[in-house]
Design an enzyme around this catalytic site. Structure first.
Site, mmCIF file in Angstrom:
data_model
loop_
_atom_site.group_PDB
_atom_site.id
_atom_site.type_symbol
_atom_site.label_atom_id
_atom_site.label_comp_id
_atom_site.label_asym_id
_atom_site.label_seq_id
_atom_site.Cartn_x
_atom_site.Cartn_y
_atom_site.Cartn_z
ATOM 1 N N TYR A 51 -0.169 -8.275 10.507
ATOM 2 C CA TYR A 51 0.856 -7.667 9.652
ATOM 3 C C TYR A 51 1.008 -8.559 8.427
ATOM 4 O O TYR A 51 1.636 -9.617 8.483
ATOM 5 C CB TYR A 51 2.158 -7.537 10.427
ATOM 6 C CG TYR A 51 3.269 -6.765 9.728
ATOM 7 C CD1 TYR A 51 3.081 -6.148 8.495
ATOM 8 C CD2 TYR A 51 4.526 -6.636 10.322
ATOM 9 C CE1 TYR A 51 4.098 -5.445 7.872
ATOM 10 C CE2 TYR A 51 5.552 -5.938 9.723
ATOM 11 C CZ TYR A 51 5.331 -5.345 8.494
ATOM 12 O OH TYR A 51 6.352 -4.644 7.877
ATOM 13 N N LYS A 67 -2.115 -4.338 9.037
ATOM 14 C CA LYS A 67 -1.076 -3.543 8.402
ATOM 15 C C LYS A 67 -0.850 -4.172 7.039
ATOM 16 O O LYS A 67 -0.291 -5.270 6.928
ATOM 17 C CB LYS A 67 0.215 -3.535 9.222
ATOM 18 C CG LYS A 67 1.323 -2.692 8.577
ATOM 19 C CD LYS A 67 2.607 -2.692 9.397
ATOM 20 C CE LYS A 67 3.682 -1.878 8.681
ATOM 21 N NZ LYS A 67 4.969 -1.886 9.426
#
Length: 280
Positions: free
Chosen positions: A125, A153
């Site tokens: 992330y 992400k």
């Protein structure tokens, strides 16, 4: 691992007593999958994981995992709870270490150690405007090549040359997932595989159609969907996530309250009404 499509990072609904509304969460999980989501994320930042007790976190993962297992959909788990469930977990969502600014070498070593020790693949992330740590395309490429790293992400807040460099050099089997909802369409046009999208709680089927349109080369449909969904995403993030999403879901009768836990406060009715009007 192929992580392609729309993954909805489910909110944590609360009941009138402030407890986790597990039944509402299960209904929401079914609804989003039936509306076209590829999979679900349990305990992403949209779920307010920092405000949940360990027992509440486990209840959330178990509820979402039960639905995903029944429907044959992948579940991604965040907040370090991937190992705490007996439900099948497709991947763990792990943020770049925040605040410490460990440097690129430190971040690479961190993910190398986590990936080696993890029983499930990891999704990085990358959200530098929250972590304080920007990573260059070469650093991201090296992380992407680590064993047991399934994807990223990507939430840098912009689409630029670094974005293009990452998408152009992503190794086979590594998925780039949009993390900034408002720029989903341009990222898909540049080659992203899908997104982890809080806005996709609402109008899930249109987000799924947008991803499918770019995947299938249906540019007219993708263009038709891209701008209104970007507008919806912008309005959903008019206040801190997930306050507007919860307000809209409550107004639609899909969750029992619009409540969030401190330090968040409920969204202003005007922002909720604006999104409802757009959806209508």
């Amino acid at each position: 691992m192929d992580l392609t499509g729309v993954f909805v990072p489910l909110i944590t609904p609360f009941d009138a007593h402030g407890d986790v509304a597990v039944d509402a969460l299960i209904r929401l999980a079914y609804e989003t999958l039936e509306d076209g989501a590829t999979g679900l994320v349990a305990l992403g930042t949209t779920a307010e994981p920092g405000s949940l007790t360990p027992a509440e976190q486990d209840a959330v993962v178990d509820a979402i995992g039960r639905v995903c297992e029944e429907r044959g959909a992948p579940m991604i788990v965040g907040a370090g709870r991937a190992a705490a469930t007996r439900r099948p977990v497709a991947a763990a969502l792990v943020m770049v270490p925040p605040f410490v600014r460990a440097g690129e070498a430190g971040v690479e070593a961190y993910f190398a150690r986590l990936a080696a020790d993890s029983a499930v693949p990891l999704i990085v992330y990358h959200i530098p405007y929250r972590t304080g740590q920007q990573l260059s395309p070469p650093a991201l490429r090296r992380i992407a090549q680590l064993p047991n790293i399934a994807g990223i992400k990507y939430a840098t807040g912009r689409v630029d040359a670094d974005t293009l460099a990452l998408l152009a050099s992503a190794p086979t089997g590594f998925s780039v997932l949009a993390g900034d909802d408002v720029v989903l369409a341009p990222l898909l046009a540049m080659g992203a595989h899908g997104g982890i999208l809080a806005s996709a709680h609402l109008s899930t089927h249109r987000y799924a159609r947008l991803v499918a349109a770019w995947r299938d080369g249906d540019v007219p449909t993708a263009r038709e969907l891209g701008l209104p969904l970007a507008h919806l995403s912008h309005m959903v993030f008019a206040e801190p996530n997930p306050t507007v999403v919860k307000g809209v879901l409550h107004a639609q009768g899909r969750i029992p309250t619009p409540d969030v836990r401190l330090p968040l406060l409920p969204a202003a009715p005007s922002n909720v009404d604006a999104v409802l009007a757009l959806l209508d």
